[in-house]
Design an enzyme around this catalytic site. Structure first.
Site, PDB file in Angstrom:
ATOM      1  CD  GLU A 198      -3.004  -1.665   0.032  1.00  0.00           C
ATOM      2  OE1 GLU A 198      -2.639  -1.085  -0.394  1.00  0.00           O
ATOM      3  OE2 GLU A 198      -2.185  -3.126   0.580  1.00  0.00           O
ATOM      4  N   GLY A 199       2.068   1.089  -0.532  1.00  0.00           N
ATOM      5  CA  GLY A 199       2.703   2.256  -0.599  1.00  0.00           C
ATOM      6  C   GLY A 199       3.721   2.306   0.327  1.00  0.00           C
TER       7      GLY A 199
END
Length: 594
Positions: free
Chosen positions: A439-440
């Site tokens: 998610e980054g």
């Protein structure tokens, strides 16, 4: 491996005293919410975590998910656990009542998510992704898509995924090549996606993929990406799963941790094209997908907290039982449990203080989400949304980095036994490690915080946060308890470090964005430590009041001591990070020459 025990006393303290459950319950749409209901939900969620999920954690890690000729098979016991999860109504806890959800506050949901991830992170990932997919469809899908897919996603009868990454793209979504070709009322999807969490399994009757892809005439870059709903099984006219769609898992990644969570390579369109349906507007897919991303980043931040809590529990119990060595002070002539050794106490208190700071930060953020969605005053909704937008990358980045650090410290408390799988301590470290990446990565979160949020409004949202941080200082300084005054003094220094760092970052962006971004990860961590200190300072003030009223002295004395430890041993990192930030990129610019 010790049995997970939910930290309900601290959860309730944070929910009631710091996150403002009573005020959340007064928001429109939460008419049935009460402290009694919250207690009941937490008790049942804790029971499910301890009795159902925790016993599957270690064997699931050892066995893992498996790719068979019929698709992915979940680890033994997971399908039955998921049945219990669905029948208990847990999937729809905070879901939209219009589609069968219970519509409870995100604050209560956050506490449940923490418990499920502490007890079995690999399992908890499945409903986490479903919640993100559900929210994206709810906000951006057509009425037809909502009616056909949301009820079963909200109930958990089906699960959802997010399909972003491709082999050549990684985190650079501008490089996405998956194609979507219009065909009547649907599209034909062709391409391959990697790192798809719970991309396939045998626990439910359908898996609903949200997929980023490009139309034939789409512009290059992120502006040409659209979002599509692609079911594993196409639906019959009556809404039940029917024929196989042209989508399948072609391999499972062999990875460091979360072995029971299948990380899939998904192939779309090998035999004519997978049928997909547009979600939202053409070429607006990235914006629509970020609905899922923000939901996921909040939950991943809570995962960092959850794994830290689990590692702390394991280390604490081991330290109480492991007898080794005598005290250097000579206070005991015999060997003692290692919990009595000063450095082990330092490690345990470092773990405990940061876990409690993370929990308070995460739950207060969850209450901000409730206020942003439900507050009757539009200005208040906007204010809380601005706070969420600013701090979501901090919640994700800081909590997951600490999750790894604390899990690693848990291994250290165990000594040599921590490096042996038998104790379970290293599983927590292996599982926690992914949370800083998916998610980054932390670097992406830092660039979002500094490059988008801070630079976009020239620091206005951060200035508003700093002003709110300063509001708690006078009461801390006037407190009759010297420990609270000490907390306030150190918190004031940390707030000043944040203000100085923010000024430096804004100045650096005006001159050289690369110089600012070179310090962005340190800036994110500084913001996290200060936000944690903010909540621990508030906790110290509440604890002081409760002790004066002779209420639950054992808990509140421990809370005050923990807040003081955080202020005196953790918060000084803010000043150190300030100096690192002001050094900019330093020698890093020549790394390619070394």
């Amino acid at each position: 491996m010790t049995t997970y025990i939910a930290p309900l006393r601290d959860m309730r303290f944070v929910m009631n005293e710091l996150a403002g459950l009573e005020a959340i319950a007064a928001l429109p749409g939460f008419d049935d919410v009460s402290p009694e209901l919250a207690d009941a939900v937490l008790d049942e969620a804790a029971k499910f975590a301890t009795e159902v999920l925790d016993p599957l954690n270690k064997p699931g890690d050892a066995q893992g998910a498996r790719l068979t000729g019929h698709g992915v098979a979940a680890a033994d016991g997971f399908a039955r656990a998921y049945e219990q999860y669905v029948s208990g109504g847990w999937c729809g806890l905070a879901g939209d009542p219009e589609f069968g959800g219970q519509g409870l506050p995100e604050l209560m949901h956050a506490a449940a998510v923490e418990m499920w991830n502490s007890s079995n992170m690999a399992f908890a990932l499945c409903p986490m992704l479903t919640a993100g997919a559900t929210e994206a469809i709810r906000l951006h899908g057509s009425q037809t898509l909502k009616e056909r897919y949301l009820p079963n996603l909200v109930s958990g009868e089906w699960t959802g995924t997010m399909n972003l990454t491709e082999p050549q793209a990684g985190s650079d979504l501008a490089a996405v090549r998956t194609k979507a070709v219009p065909e009547g009322e649907h599209y034909r999807i062709h391409g391959q996606k990697i790192f798809i969490t719970w991309g396939d399994h045998d626990m439910t009757g359908n898996v609903i993929h949200l997929v980023l892809a490009r139309l034939p005439d789409a512009p290059e870059g992120v502006r040409g990406i659209s979002l599509f709903l692609v079911p594993k099984f196409l639906l019959n006219d009556d809404g039940t799963p029917g024929a196989n769609n042209d989508v399948r898992c072609i391999s499972l990644e062999h990875k460091l941790g979360i072995h029971a969570s299948p990380t899939c390579v998904m192939s779309f369109g090998e035999n004519g094209g997978a049928i997909g349906y547009l979600v939202g507007q053409e070429n607006k897919g990235l914006a629509h997908m970020f609905t899922m991303m923000n939901e996921a980043r909040q939950k991943v931040g809570i995962q960092g907290l959850a794994m830290a809590e689990r590692a702390w529990q394991q280390a604490r119990e081991y330290a109480k039982e492991r007898v080794q060595g005598r005290l250097a002070s000579g206070k005991s002539p015999n060997a003692v449990a290692i919990v009595h050794h000063p450095d082990v106490r330092r490690m345990l208190m470092t773990m405990k203080a940061q876990v409690e700071a993370m929990r308070a930060f995460a739950y207060v953020m969850a209450s901000d989400m409730d206020r942003a969605h439900r507050h009757p005053d539009g200005d208040e909704r906007a204010r809380h949304q601005a706070r969420i937008d600013l701090l979501i990358p901090v919640l994700k980045g800081w909590c997951t980095e600490l999750g790894v650090e604390i899990a690693s410290m848990g291994v250290q408390v165990h000594g040599g036994m921590g490096y042996i799988e038998e104790t379970g301590a290293c599983q927590f470290l292996r599982d926690a490690r992914i949370a800083t990446i998916y998610e980054g990565t932390t670097g992406i979160q830092a660039a979002d915080l500094a490059g988008r949020k801070l630079a976009a409004d020239r620091g206005a949202a951060m200035a508003a946060l700093i002003a709110q941080l300063r509001e708690v200082l006078p009461a801390l300084e006037r407190n009759a308890d010297a420990q609270v005054v000490s907390v306030g003094t150190r918190f004031a220094a940390a707030v000043q470090a944040l203000e100085d760092a923010t000024a430096w970052m804004l100045g650096a962006f005006a001159k050289d964005a690369d110089e600012a971004l070179g310090s962005s990860a340190d800036y994110l961590m500084l913001v996290g430590y200060v936000c944690g200190g903010w909540q621990m300072a508030r906790a110290a003030a509440v604890a002081s009041q409760k002790l004066a009223a002779q209420e639950d002295p054992e808990f509140y004395q421990a809370k005050l001591a923990t807040a003081r430890f955080y202020a005196e041993k953790i918060l000084p990192k803010a000043s150190a990070l300030l100096e690192a930030i002001k050094a900019g990129t330093s020698g890093a610019v020549v790394i390619e020459q070394l």
